[in-house]
Write an enzyme that holds these catalytic residues in place. Structure first.
Site, mmCIF file in Angstrom:
data_model
loop_
_atom_site.group_PDB
_atom_site.id
_atom_site.type_symbol
_atom_site.label_atom_id
_atom_site.label_comp_id
_atom_site.label_asym_id
_atom_site.label_seq_id
_atom_site.Cartn_x
_atom_site.Cartn_y
_atom_site.Cartn_z
ATOM 1 N N CYS A 24 30.042 74.647 40.608
ATOM 2 C CA CYS A 24 29.239 74.550 41.824
ATOM 3 C C CYS A 24 30.135 74.343 43.039
ATOM 4 C CB CYS A 24 28.221 73.423 41.709
ATOM 5 S SG CYS A 24 27.080 73.317 43.105
ATOM 6 N N GLY A 84 21.840 62.429 49.861
ATOM 7 C CA GLY A 84 22.396 61.174 49.405
ATOM 8 C C GLY A 84 23.116 60.431 50.509
ATOM 9 N N CYS A 114 22.673 68.300 37.639
ATOM 10 C CA CYS A 114 21.484 68.270 38.494
ATOM 11 C C CYS A 114 20.289 68.979 37.870
ATOM 12 C CB CYS A 114 21.804 68.847 39.873
ATOM 13 S SG CYS A 114 22.308 70.583 39.881
ATOM 14 N N ALA A 141 27.616 69.462 54.568
ATOM 15 C CA ALA A 141 26.803 69.718 53.376
ATOM 16 C C ALA A 141 26.041 68.439 53.051
ATOM 17 C CB ALA A 141 27.677 70.145 52.208
ATOM 18 N N MET A 142 24.743 68.420 53.337
ATOM 19 C CA MET A 142 23.938 67.205 53.209
ATOM 20 C C MET A 142 23.015 67.327 51.999
ATOM 21 S SD MET A 142 23.145 66.480 57.255
ATOM 22 C CE MET A 142 22.643 64.769 56.952
ATOM 23 N N ASP A 159 26.290 59.427 50.644
ATOM 24 C CA ASP A 159 27.664 59.821 50.929
ATOM 25 C C ASP A 159 27.739 60.926 51.980
ATOM 26 O OD1 ASP A 159 28.689 57.969 49.105
ATOM 27 O OD2 ASP A 159 28.558 59.386 47.442
ATOM 28 N N SER A 160 26.988 61.993 51.785
ATOM 29 C CA SER A 160 27.046 63.089 52.750
ATOM 30 C C SER A 160 26.453 62.677 54.092
ATOM 31 C CB SER A 160 26.327 64.337 52.203
ATOM 32 O OG SER A 160 24.982 64.053 51.857
#
Length: 361
Positions: free
Chosen positions: A106, A15, A202, A11-12, A17-18
């Protein structure tokens, strides 16, 4: 011995982190596939198209990192489901007097439900995200634990994960610090190595959820009365849904001393304000429970509790009521525990589970 299916759906978000999570899974020998979830269109929620996550910039960053790693990449459109399950619940909770937690919803409905279903339909073993948390298996049960970097730990927003989901989830950043993650991104030349972390909801990045709700629904909030703790009218407010428990700023009241939102009556459209000590309570009731190390809480138990994201853990005794809800009795009164928010229970680094706060007293 059966061969392990070393495939991973990343799951990109665009950011850092992903992006690093994808890199680490690839290093482990997994065949990776990158996806970005389009959860809303910025114009539909009144945002600049380059302003926040789900923006064109974020999708471009995710695609560029996938290109650098030479992994397939696509955008999955979940805008209708996000609207129905996240945004509309967010608005409904405020209009019913609560304070929602859309990031947890989410994770529950989008990242670890829709994405896991998509992965399994493609024959992919794991869904991978950039969360700072850990999944471990002990005695045939999957456990959720805090990330090693206490300042970045995200276990609070993952308490709802089920055994089925945990068995197909990987959190490669769980053992790392943020500094280590950025260093890996720099070493790989990722475009987002120094990108700022997203801090807000978001689809409401400026934090003005009341204006967002009016713009999204087309319904204007109805002004009503501010009351003091004796029930006397002391002013007018812009609509009870526009205020949260514990709020001090933005009330527009001249009381000669600080006052805080202590209660709301949605049926009467009133907001009660009072002194800060009125915000403290020692007990709560929660429902919509999820337990991780066990199927149900096994009797009364001493635990540590977070009643909001990144809050300091507090000692309490957990038990179940006769109707199966969670009761927490705190060692010390807690400030502004808020219906609609999630409460998460810990034993050390282990997440026991949690639920949604319904009552405080």
């Amino acid at each position: 011995m059966a061969q392990i299916n070393k495939t991973a759906l990343i799951a990109m978000s665009g950011g850092v982190d992903s992006s690093v999570a994808a890199c680490l899974m690839q290093r482990e020998g997994y065949a990776c596939r990158g996806v970005t979830m389009r959860l809303y269109r910025n114009a539909d929620v009144g945002l600049n198209p380059f302003h926040t996550c789900c923006s064109r910039r974020d999708m471009e960053d995710a695609a560029e990192v996938a290109f650098d790693l030479d992994i397939p990449f696509e955008v999955l459109d979940y805008t209708e489901d996000f609207q129905a399950q996240i945004i509309e619940k967010f608005i409904r909770t405020y209009e019913e007097g609560g304070t929602p937690n859309p990031c947890i919803d989410c994770n529950r409905y989008m990242k670890f439900d829709h994405l896991l279903g998509y992965a399994q339909a493609k024959g992919i073993e794991y869904v991978v995200t950039g969360h700072y948390a850990r999944v471990e298996q002990e005695n045939g049960r999957f456990l959720l634990k805090k990330g090693r970097d206490a300042s970045k730990d995200q276990s609070y927003v993952l308490y709802m994960l089920t055994q089925r989901q945990l068995s197909h989830i990987r959190f490669p950043l769980g053992e790392l610090t943020k500094e280590q993650v950025r260093r890996i991104a720099e070493e790989n030349g990722f475009v987002n190595a120094h990108k700022h972390d997203s801090q807000d909801i978001c689809f409401v990045p400026d934090g003005d959820y009341a204006t967002f709700m009016e713009g999204y629904t087309g319904r204007r909030h109805v002004p009503g009365d501010f009351l003091d703790e004796e029930g006397r009218v002391i002013g007018r407010h812009r609509g009870a849904a526009c205020y949260t428990l514990g709020q001090r700023k933005g009330l527009g009241l001249a009381m000669g001393e600080p006052v805080y939102v202590c209660a709301k009556n949605m049926a009467e459209n009133t907001v009660t304000v009072g002194k800060e000590e009125s915000l403290f309570h020692s007990h709560l009731i929660a429902d919509e429970l999820n337990w991780i190390p066990f199927d149900v809480l096994p009797g009364e138990r001493k635990v540590h509790v977070c009643t909001r994201y990144h809050a300091k853990e507090q000692a309490a005794v957990a038990s179940l009521t006769q109707d199966g809800r969670l009761r927490l009795d705190f060692d010390r009164p807690q400030r502004a525990m808020t219906p609609g928010q999630s409460v998460v229970l810990y034993e050390g680094e282990l997440v026991l589970g949690g639920g949604t706060i319904r009552e405080v007293f």
